[in-house]
Design an enzyme around this catalytic site. Structure first.
Site, PDB file in Angstrom:
ATOM      1  N   HIS A  27       0.722  -1.409  -0.090  1.00 52.24           N
ATOM      2  CA  HIS A  27      -0.097  -0.395  -0.362  1.00 52.24           C
ATOM      3  C   HIS A  27       0.705   1.299  -0.110  1.00 52.24           C
ATOM      4  O   HIS A  27       2.662   1.396   0.673  1.00 52.24           O
ATOM      5  CB  HIS A  27      -0.282  -0.335   1.470  1.00 52.24           C
ATOM      6  CG  HIS A  27      -2.552   1.053   1.503  1.00 52.24           C
ATOM      7  ND1 HIS A  27      -3.064   0.950   0.845  1.00 52.24           N
ATOM      8  CD2 HIS A  27      -2.064   2.164   1.461  1.00 52.24           C
ATOM      9  CE1 HIS A  27      -3.827   2.114   1.056  1.00 52.24           C
ATOM     10  NE2 HIS A  27      -2.905   3.529   1.701  1.00 52.24           N
ATOM     11  N   ARG A  46       6.968   4.522  -8.613  1.00 53.10           N
ATOM     12  CA  ARG A  46       7.429   2.939  -7.367  1.00 53.10           C
ATOM     13  C   ARG A  46       7.325   1.571  -8.090  1.00 53.10           C
ATOM     14  O   ARG A  46       7.885   1.439  -8.944  1.00 53.10           O
ATOM     15  CB  ARG A  46       5.078   2.367  -6.917  1.00 53.10           C
ATOM     16  CG  ARG A  46       4.413   3.818  -6.321  1.00 53.10           C
ATOM     17  CD  ARG A  46       3.623   3.022  -5.346  1.00 53.10           C
ATOM     18  NE  ARG A  46       2.738   2.525  -6.910  1.00 53.10           N
ATOM     19  CZ  ARG A  46       0.828   2.607  -6.750  1.00 53.10           C
ATOM     20  NH1 ARG A  46       1.052   2.020  -5.227  1.00 53.10           N
ATOM     21  NH2 ARG A  46       0.522   2.158  -8.033  1.00 53.10           N
ATOM     22  N   THR A  67      -6.309  12.743 -13.925  1.00 53.84           N
ATOM     23  CA  THR A  67      -4.497  12.581 -12.888  1.00 53.84           C
ATOM     24  C   THR A  67      -3.844  12.426 -13.798  1.00 53.84           C
ATOM     25  O   THR A  67      -2.504  12.359 -12.839  1.00 53.84           O
ATOM     26  CB  THR A  67      -5.420  10.865 -11.736  1.00 53.84           C
ATOM     27  OG1 THR A  67      -4.886  11.132 -10.587  1.00 53.84           O
ATOM     28  CG2 THR A  67      -5.860   9.668 -12.241  1.00 53.84           C
ATOM     29  N   GLU A  69       1.477   5.130   1.023  1.00 49.52           N
ATOM     30  CA  GLU A  69       0.654   6.280   1.387  1.00 49.52           C
ATOM     31  C   GLU A  69      -0.418   7.112   0.729  1.00 49.52           C
ATOM     32  O   GLU A  69       0.456   7.600  -0.114  1.00 49.52           O
ATOM     33  CB  GLU A  69       2.161   6.776   2.361  1.00 49.52           C
ATOM     34  CG  GLU A  69       1.632   7.515   2.914  1.00 49.52           C
ATOM     35  CD  GLU A  69       2.825   8.859   4.264  1.00 49.52           C
ATOM     36  OE1 GLU A  69       3.961   8.934   3.210  1.00 49.52           O
ATOM     37  OE2 GLU A  69       3.114   9.313   5.002  1.00 49.52           O
ATOM     38  N   CYS A  70      -1.098   7.474   1.694  1.00 45.49           N
ATOM     39  CA  CYS A  70      -1.536   8.709   0.681  1.00 45.49           C
ATOM     40  C   CYS A  70      -2.461   9.606   1.872  1.00 45.49           C
ATOM     41  O   CYS A  70      -3.387   9.324   2.393  1.00 45.49           O
ATOM     42  CB  CYS A  70      -2.947   7.774   0.166  1.00 45.49           C
ATOM     43  SG  CYS A  70      -4.583   9.486  -0.177  1.00 45.49           S
ATOM     44  N   ASP A 120       3.145   5.693 -12.697  1.00 49.62           N
ATOM     45  CA  ASP A 120       3.555   4.959 -11.199  1.00 49.62           C
ATOM     46  C   ASP A 120       5.222   5.236 -11.319  1.00 49.62           C
ATOM     47  O   ASP A 120       5.466   4.132 -11.617  1.00 49.62           O
ATOM     48  CB  ASP A 120       3.077   3.817 -11.642  1.00 49.62           C
ATOM     49  CG  ASP A 120       2.206   3.074 -10.798  1.00 49.62           C
ATOM     50  OD1 ASP A 120       1.289   2.292  -9.628  1.00 49.62           O
ATOM     51  OD2 ASP A 120       3.406   3.593  -9.001  1.00 49.62           O
ATOM     52  N   GLU A 168       4.115   9.692  -1.064  1.00 43.63           N
ATOM     53  CA  GLU A 168       2.824  10.089  -1.113  1.00 43.63           C
ATOM     54  C   GLU A 168       3.066   9.685  -2.533  1.00 43.63           C
ATOM     55  O   GLU A 168       3.638  10.287  -3.270  1.00 43.63           O
ATOM     56  CB  GLU A 168       2.979  11.681  -0.453  1.00 43.63           C
ATOM     57  CG  GLU A 168       1.505  11.725  -0.722  1.00 43.63           C
ATOM     58  CD  GLU A 168       0.967  11.186   0.371  1.00 43.63           C
ATOM     59  OE1 GLU A 168       1.012  11.123   1.454  1.00 43.63           O
ATOM     60  OE2 GLU A 168      -0.036  11.461  -0.340  1.00 43.63           O
ATOM     61  N   GLY A 169       1.183   9.840  -3.188  1.00 48.74           N
ATOM     62  CA  GLY A 169       1.200  10.487  -4.839  1.00 48.74           C
ATOM     63  C   GLY A 169       2.116   9.905  -5.493  1.00 48.74           C
ATOM     64  O   GLY A 169       2.147  10.517  -6.068  1.00 48.74           O
ATOM     65  N   ARG A 170       1.683   8.827  -5.286  1.00 47.82           N
ATOM     66  CA  ARG A 170       2.860   7.544  -6.345  1.00 47.82           C
ATOM     67  C   ARG A 170       4.087   7.217  -6.523  1.00 47.82           C
ATOM     68  O   ARG A 170       4.617   7.637  -7.725  1.00 47.82           O
ATOM     69  CB  ARG A 170       1.638   7.382  -7.758  1.00 47.82           C
ATOM     70  CG  ARG A 170       0.284   6.556  -8.083  1.00 47.82           C
ATOM     71  CD  ARG A 170       0.235   6.590  -8.864  1.00 47.82           C
ATOM     72  NE  ARG A 170      -1.239   6.437  -9.388  1.00 47.82           N
ATOM     73  CZ  ARG A 170      -2.059   6.754  -9.152  1.00 47.82           C
ATOM     74  NH1 ARG A 170      -2.181   8.421 -10.034  1.00 47.82           N
ATOM     75  NH2 ARG A 170      -3.663   6.938  -9.706  1.00 47.82           N
ATOM     76  N   LYS A 218       1.343  -4.081 -10.230  1.00 45.39           N
ATOM     77  CA  LYS A 218       1.524  -4.691  -8.340  1.00 45.39           C
ATOM     78  C   LYS A 218       1.918  -5.478  -8.780  1.00 45.39           C
ATOM     79  O   LYS A 218       3.206  -6.903  -8.198  1.00 45.39           O
ATOM     80  CB  LYS A 218       0.685  -4.527  -7.947  1.00 45.39           C
ATOM     81  CG  LYS A 218       0.959  -3.218  -6.500  1.00 45.39           C
ATOM     82  CD  LYS A 218       0.344  -2.470  -5.584  1.00 45.39           C
ATOM     83  CE  LYS A 218      -0.327  -1.390  -5.236  1.00 45.39           C
ATOM     84  NZ  LYS A 218      -1.327  -1.608  -4.194  1.00 45.39           N
TER      85      LYS A 218
HETATM   86 ZN   LIG Z   1      -5.089   8.327  -2.125  1.00 42.54          ZN
END
Ligand SMILES: [Zn+2]
Length: 196
Positions: A53, A130, A116, A55-56, A128, A94-96, A156
């Site tokens: 997961h 990540r 987005t 962070e958001c 993305d 945060e934010g991908r 993922k």
């Molecule tokens: Zn979010």
């Protein structure tokens, strides 16, 4: 293997029951990521219920309606609590990976009508940013090699597999659309290949 240090761990009582919070530090910058562990995840051959997961802050703290992150984290933790065994690898990116400031800048663009993904592109970032290598290393450190991954994101699954974690099963996490996140969910489905 990235430079991963298991820095701290403690059992914490939560609304999901007792959760072992394990804090990792990665690399020279000692970037911190967290594993939320329930039960003995290293035992046996059965796939471990898992989520990676991101962070958001806007979703999880402010309870922003612009995304479904908080809902997904909550569902994942509930599933794990019900199963009595599992892990959420909570990546503090945060934010991908673009950071909170850039994410809020992208929100400002969206408020002007840009979606987005296009908003992130306008900011010069990939869809993305990540990397799943660190998440895979954290799972391995916890003794987890096979997972039932709770995600709607096929990227993922591929990312973790590339990091050497066998994804035996994918468990969908359905989000309830609301008037604010319906477009966000649609864009994720259309442009990022998520199954929603
Ligand atoms: Zn979010």
């Amino acid at each position: 293997m990235s430079e991963l240090v298991r820095y701290a761990e403690a059992e914490v009582p939560t609304e999901y029951g007792r959760v072992r919070v394990v804090v990792y530090q990665v690399g020279e910058e000692r970037e911190e990521h967290v594993a939320l562990v329930v039960g003995d995840v290293a035992a046996g051959d059965a796939p471990v219920l898992a989520r990676v997961h991101s962070e958001c802050w806007t979703g999880e703290v402010v309870r922003s309606h612009k995304c479904d992150c908080r809902d997904q984290l909550d569902r994942a933790m509930r599933n794990i609590a019900n199963a009595g065994r599992g892990v959420v690898v909570y990546m503090r990116q945060e934010g991908r990976g673009i950071g909170l400031g850039n994410k809020v800048r992208a929100y400002a663009l969206q408020n002007e009508g840009v979606d987005t993904v296009d908003a992130n592109r306008l900011l010069g970032f990939a869809d993305d940013a990540r990397s799943y290598d660190v998440a895979a290393d954290i799972l391995r450190d916890l003794g987890v090699h096979r997972v039932a991954l709770m995600t709607n994101n096929p990227g993922k699954v591929r990312g973790l597999e590339a990091g050497g974690i066998h994804v035996a099963e994918r468990v969908a996490l359905r989000a309830e659309p609301n008037e604010h996140n319906a477009e966000y969910l649609a864009v994720k489905a259309r442009k990022m290949g998520h199954s929603l």
